[in-house]
Write an enzyme that holds these catalytic residues in place. Structure first.
Site, mmCIF file in Angstrom:
data_model
loop_
_atom_site.group_PDB
_atom_site.id
_atom_site.type_symbol
_atom_site.label_atom_id
_atom_site.label_comp_id
_atom_site.label_asym_id
_atom_site.label_seq_id
_atom_site.Cartn_x
_atom_site.Cartn_y
_atom_site.Cartn_z
ATOM 1 N N THR A 107 -13.088 -1.196 8.762
ATOM 2 C CA THR A 107 -13.919 -2.188 9.444
ATOM 3 C C THR A 107 -13.687 -2.053 10.941
ATOM 4 O O THR A 107 -12.770 -1.371 11.387
ATOM 5 C CB THR A 107 -13.562 -3.626 9.015
ATOM 6 O OG1 THR A 107 -12.248 -3.940 9.511
ATOM 7 C CG2 THR A 107 -13.575 -3.769 7.507
ATOM 8 N N ALA A 138 -8.105 -2.902 9.674
ATOM 9 C CA ALA A 138 -8.540 -4.060 10.455
ATOM 10 C C ALA A 138 -8.187 -3.785 11.916
ATOM 11 O O ALA A 138 -7.038 -3.494 12.226
ATOM 12 C CB ALA A 138 -7.855 -5.327 9.966
ATOM 13 N N ILE A 198 -3.504 -1.216 10.506
ATOM 14 C CA ILE A 198 -3.885 -1.705 11.833
ATOM 15 C C ILE A 198 -4.643 -0.614 12.584
ATOM 16 O O ILE A 198 -4.124 0.475 12.832
ATOM 17 C CB ILE A 198 -2.649 -2.134 12.643
ATOM 18 C CG1 ILE A 198 -1.868 -3.212 11.885
ATOM 19 C CG2 ILE A 198 -3.072 -2.630 14.024
ATOM 20 C CD1 ILE A 198 -2.659 -4.462 11.574
ATOM 21 N N LYS A 199 -5.869 -0.928 12.930
ATOM 22 C CA LYS A 199 -6.727 0.025 13.636
ATOM 23 C C LYS A 199 -6.549 -0.173 15.137
ATOM 24 O O LYS A 199 -6.724 -1.290 15.655
ATOM 25 C CB LYS A 199 -8.176 -0.206 13.229
ATOM 26 C CG LYS A 199 -9.097 0.980 13.440
ATOM 27 C CD LYS A 199 -10.443 0.676 12.794
ATOM 28 C CE LYS A 199 -11.366 1.867 12.863
ATOM 29 N NZ LYS A 199 -12.695 1.527 12.287
ATOM 30 N N LEU A 200 -6.176 0.897 15.816
ATOM 31 C CA LEU A 200 -5.843 0.841 17.244
ATOM 32 C C LEU A 200 -6.729 1.783 18.043
ATOM 33 O O LEU A 200 -7.097 2.856 17.560
ATOM 34 C CB LEU A 200 -4.377 1.252 17.449
ATOM 35 C CG LEU A 200 -3.330 0.388 16.733
ATOM 36 C CD1 LEU A 200 -2.016 1.149 16.620
ATOM 37 C CD2 LEU A 200 -3.141 -0.915 17.492
#
Length: 215
Positions: free
Chosen positions: A27, A56, A84-86
């Site tokens: 997402t 996310a 965790i999308k960075l």
């Protein structure tokens, strides 16, 4: 090549999950905005639908607030599948390194070059997301995204990095096929493109022949 679905619309994820082919979900803030729901609501429901990595994305820009938000998401999800999308920024890579050392899954996004991918792999990213469609758009070349994935996979192989490469910004079935041919570990695909993957004119004709024969 594993298939993820790229959406925050839970109805699409439910339909995709029925197929038994989905290995994860990605997402981003744009997709969440289209869903019209909050991150907390969407992530909680997605985690109940798919048993695999769920990305996310943080929305903060500097290292410390990004790091705090990442931990808030992990606490909210209460699930080891949360990723965790960075962003591919100096702060994003710093946070990736910190989270990776803590055993938290990470996905570095907005990758457009081999050098960016190399930094993310060195930072211990669990996943790396090169954007095929946007690269093709920028260079006005339908093979640019393919070449980017291929080169990143070559670097990964040369040095034994463990990061999984996600072919992202998939616009069409050709992108899916190119991702597979380039050796991508994963392709994250919009639901509408997954539905297009079933279709082929020869399949349609063949089915009609079988139906006619059955009569």
């Amino acid at each position: 090549m594993k298939i993820f679905i790229d959406t925050a619309i839970t109805e699409e994820i439910k339909e995709g999950a029925k197929l038994g082919i989905l290995k994860g979900v990605t997402t981003n803030p744009s997709l969440l905005a289209k869903s019209g729901r909050t991150l907390d609501d969407v992530i909680t429901e997605i985690l109940s639908l798919v048993d695999g990595p769920i990305s996310a994305e943080v929305t903060e820009a500097d290292e410390e607030t990004m790091y705090k938000q990442a931990h808030d998401i992990v606490k909210m999800a209460k699930n080891d599948n949360i990723t965790i999308k960075l962003p591919m920024t100096e702060d994003g890579i710093a946070v990736c390194s910190r989270l990776s050392k803590e055993g938290i899954k990470t996905n570095v996004t907005l990758i457009f070059s081999v050098s960016q991918a190399l930094l993310a792999m060195e930072a211990g990213a669990t996943f790396i997301s090169p954007f095929m469609g946007r690269v093709d758009d920028y260079y006005h070349d339908d093979d640019s995204g393919f070449e980017l994935i291929r080169k990143i996979m070559e670097v990964k192989k040369n040095f034994g990095y463990e990061s999984e490469i996600i072919a992202a910004s998939i616009r069409n079935v050709k992108h899916v096929e190119q991702a597979a041919l380039a050796g991508a570990d994963i392709a994250t695909i919009p639901y509408k493109v997954i539905k297009e993957m079933y279709k082929n004119e020869l399949t349609t004709r063949g089915l009609q022949i079988f139906r006619d024969a059955a009569k």
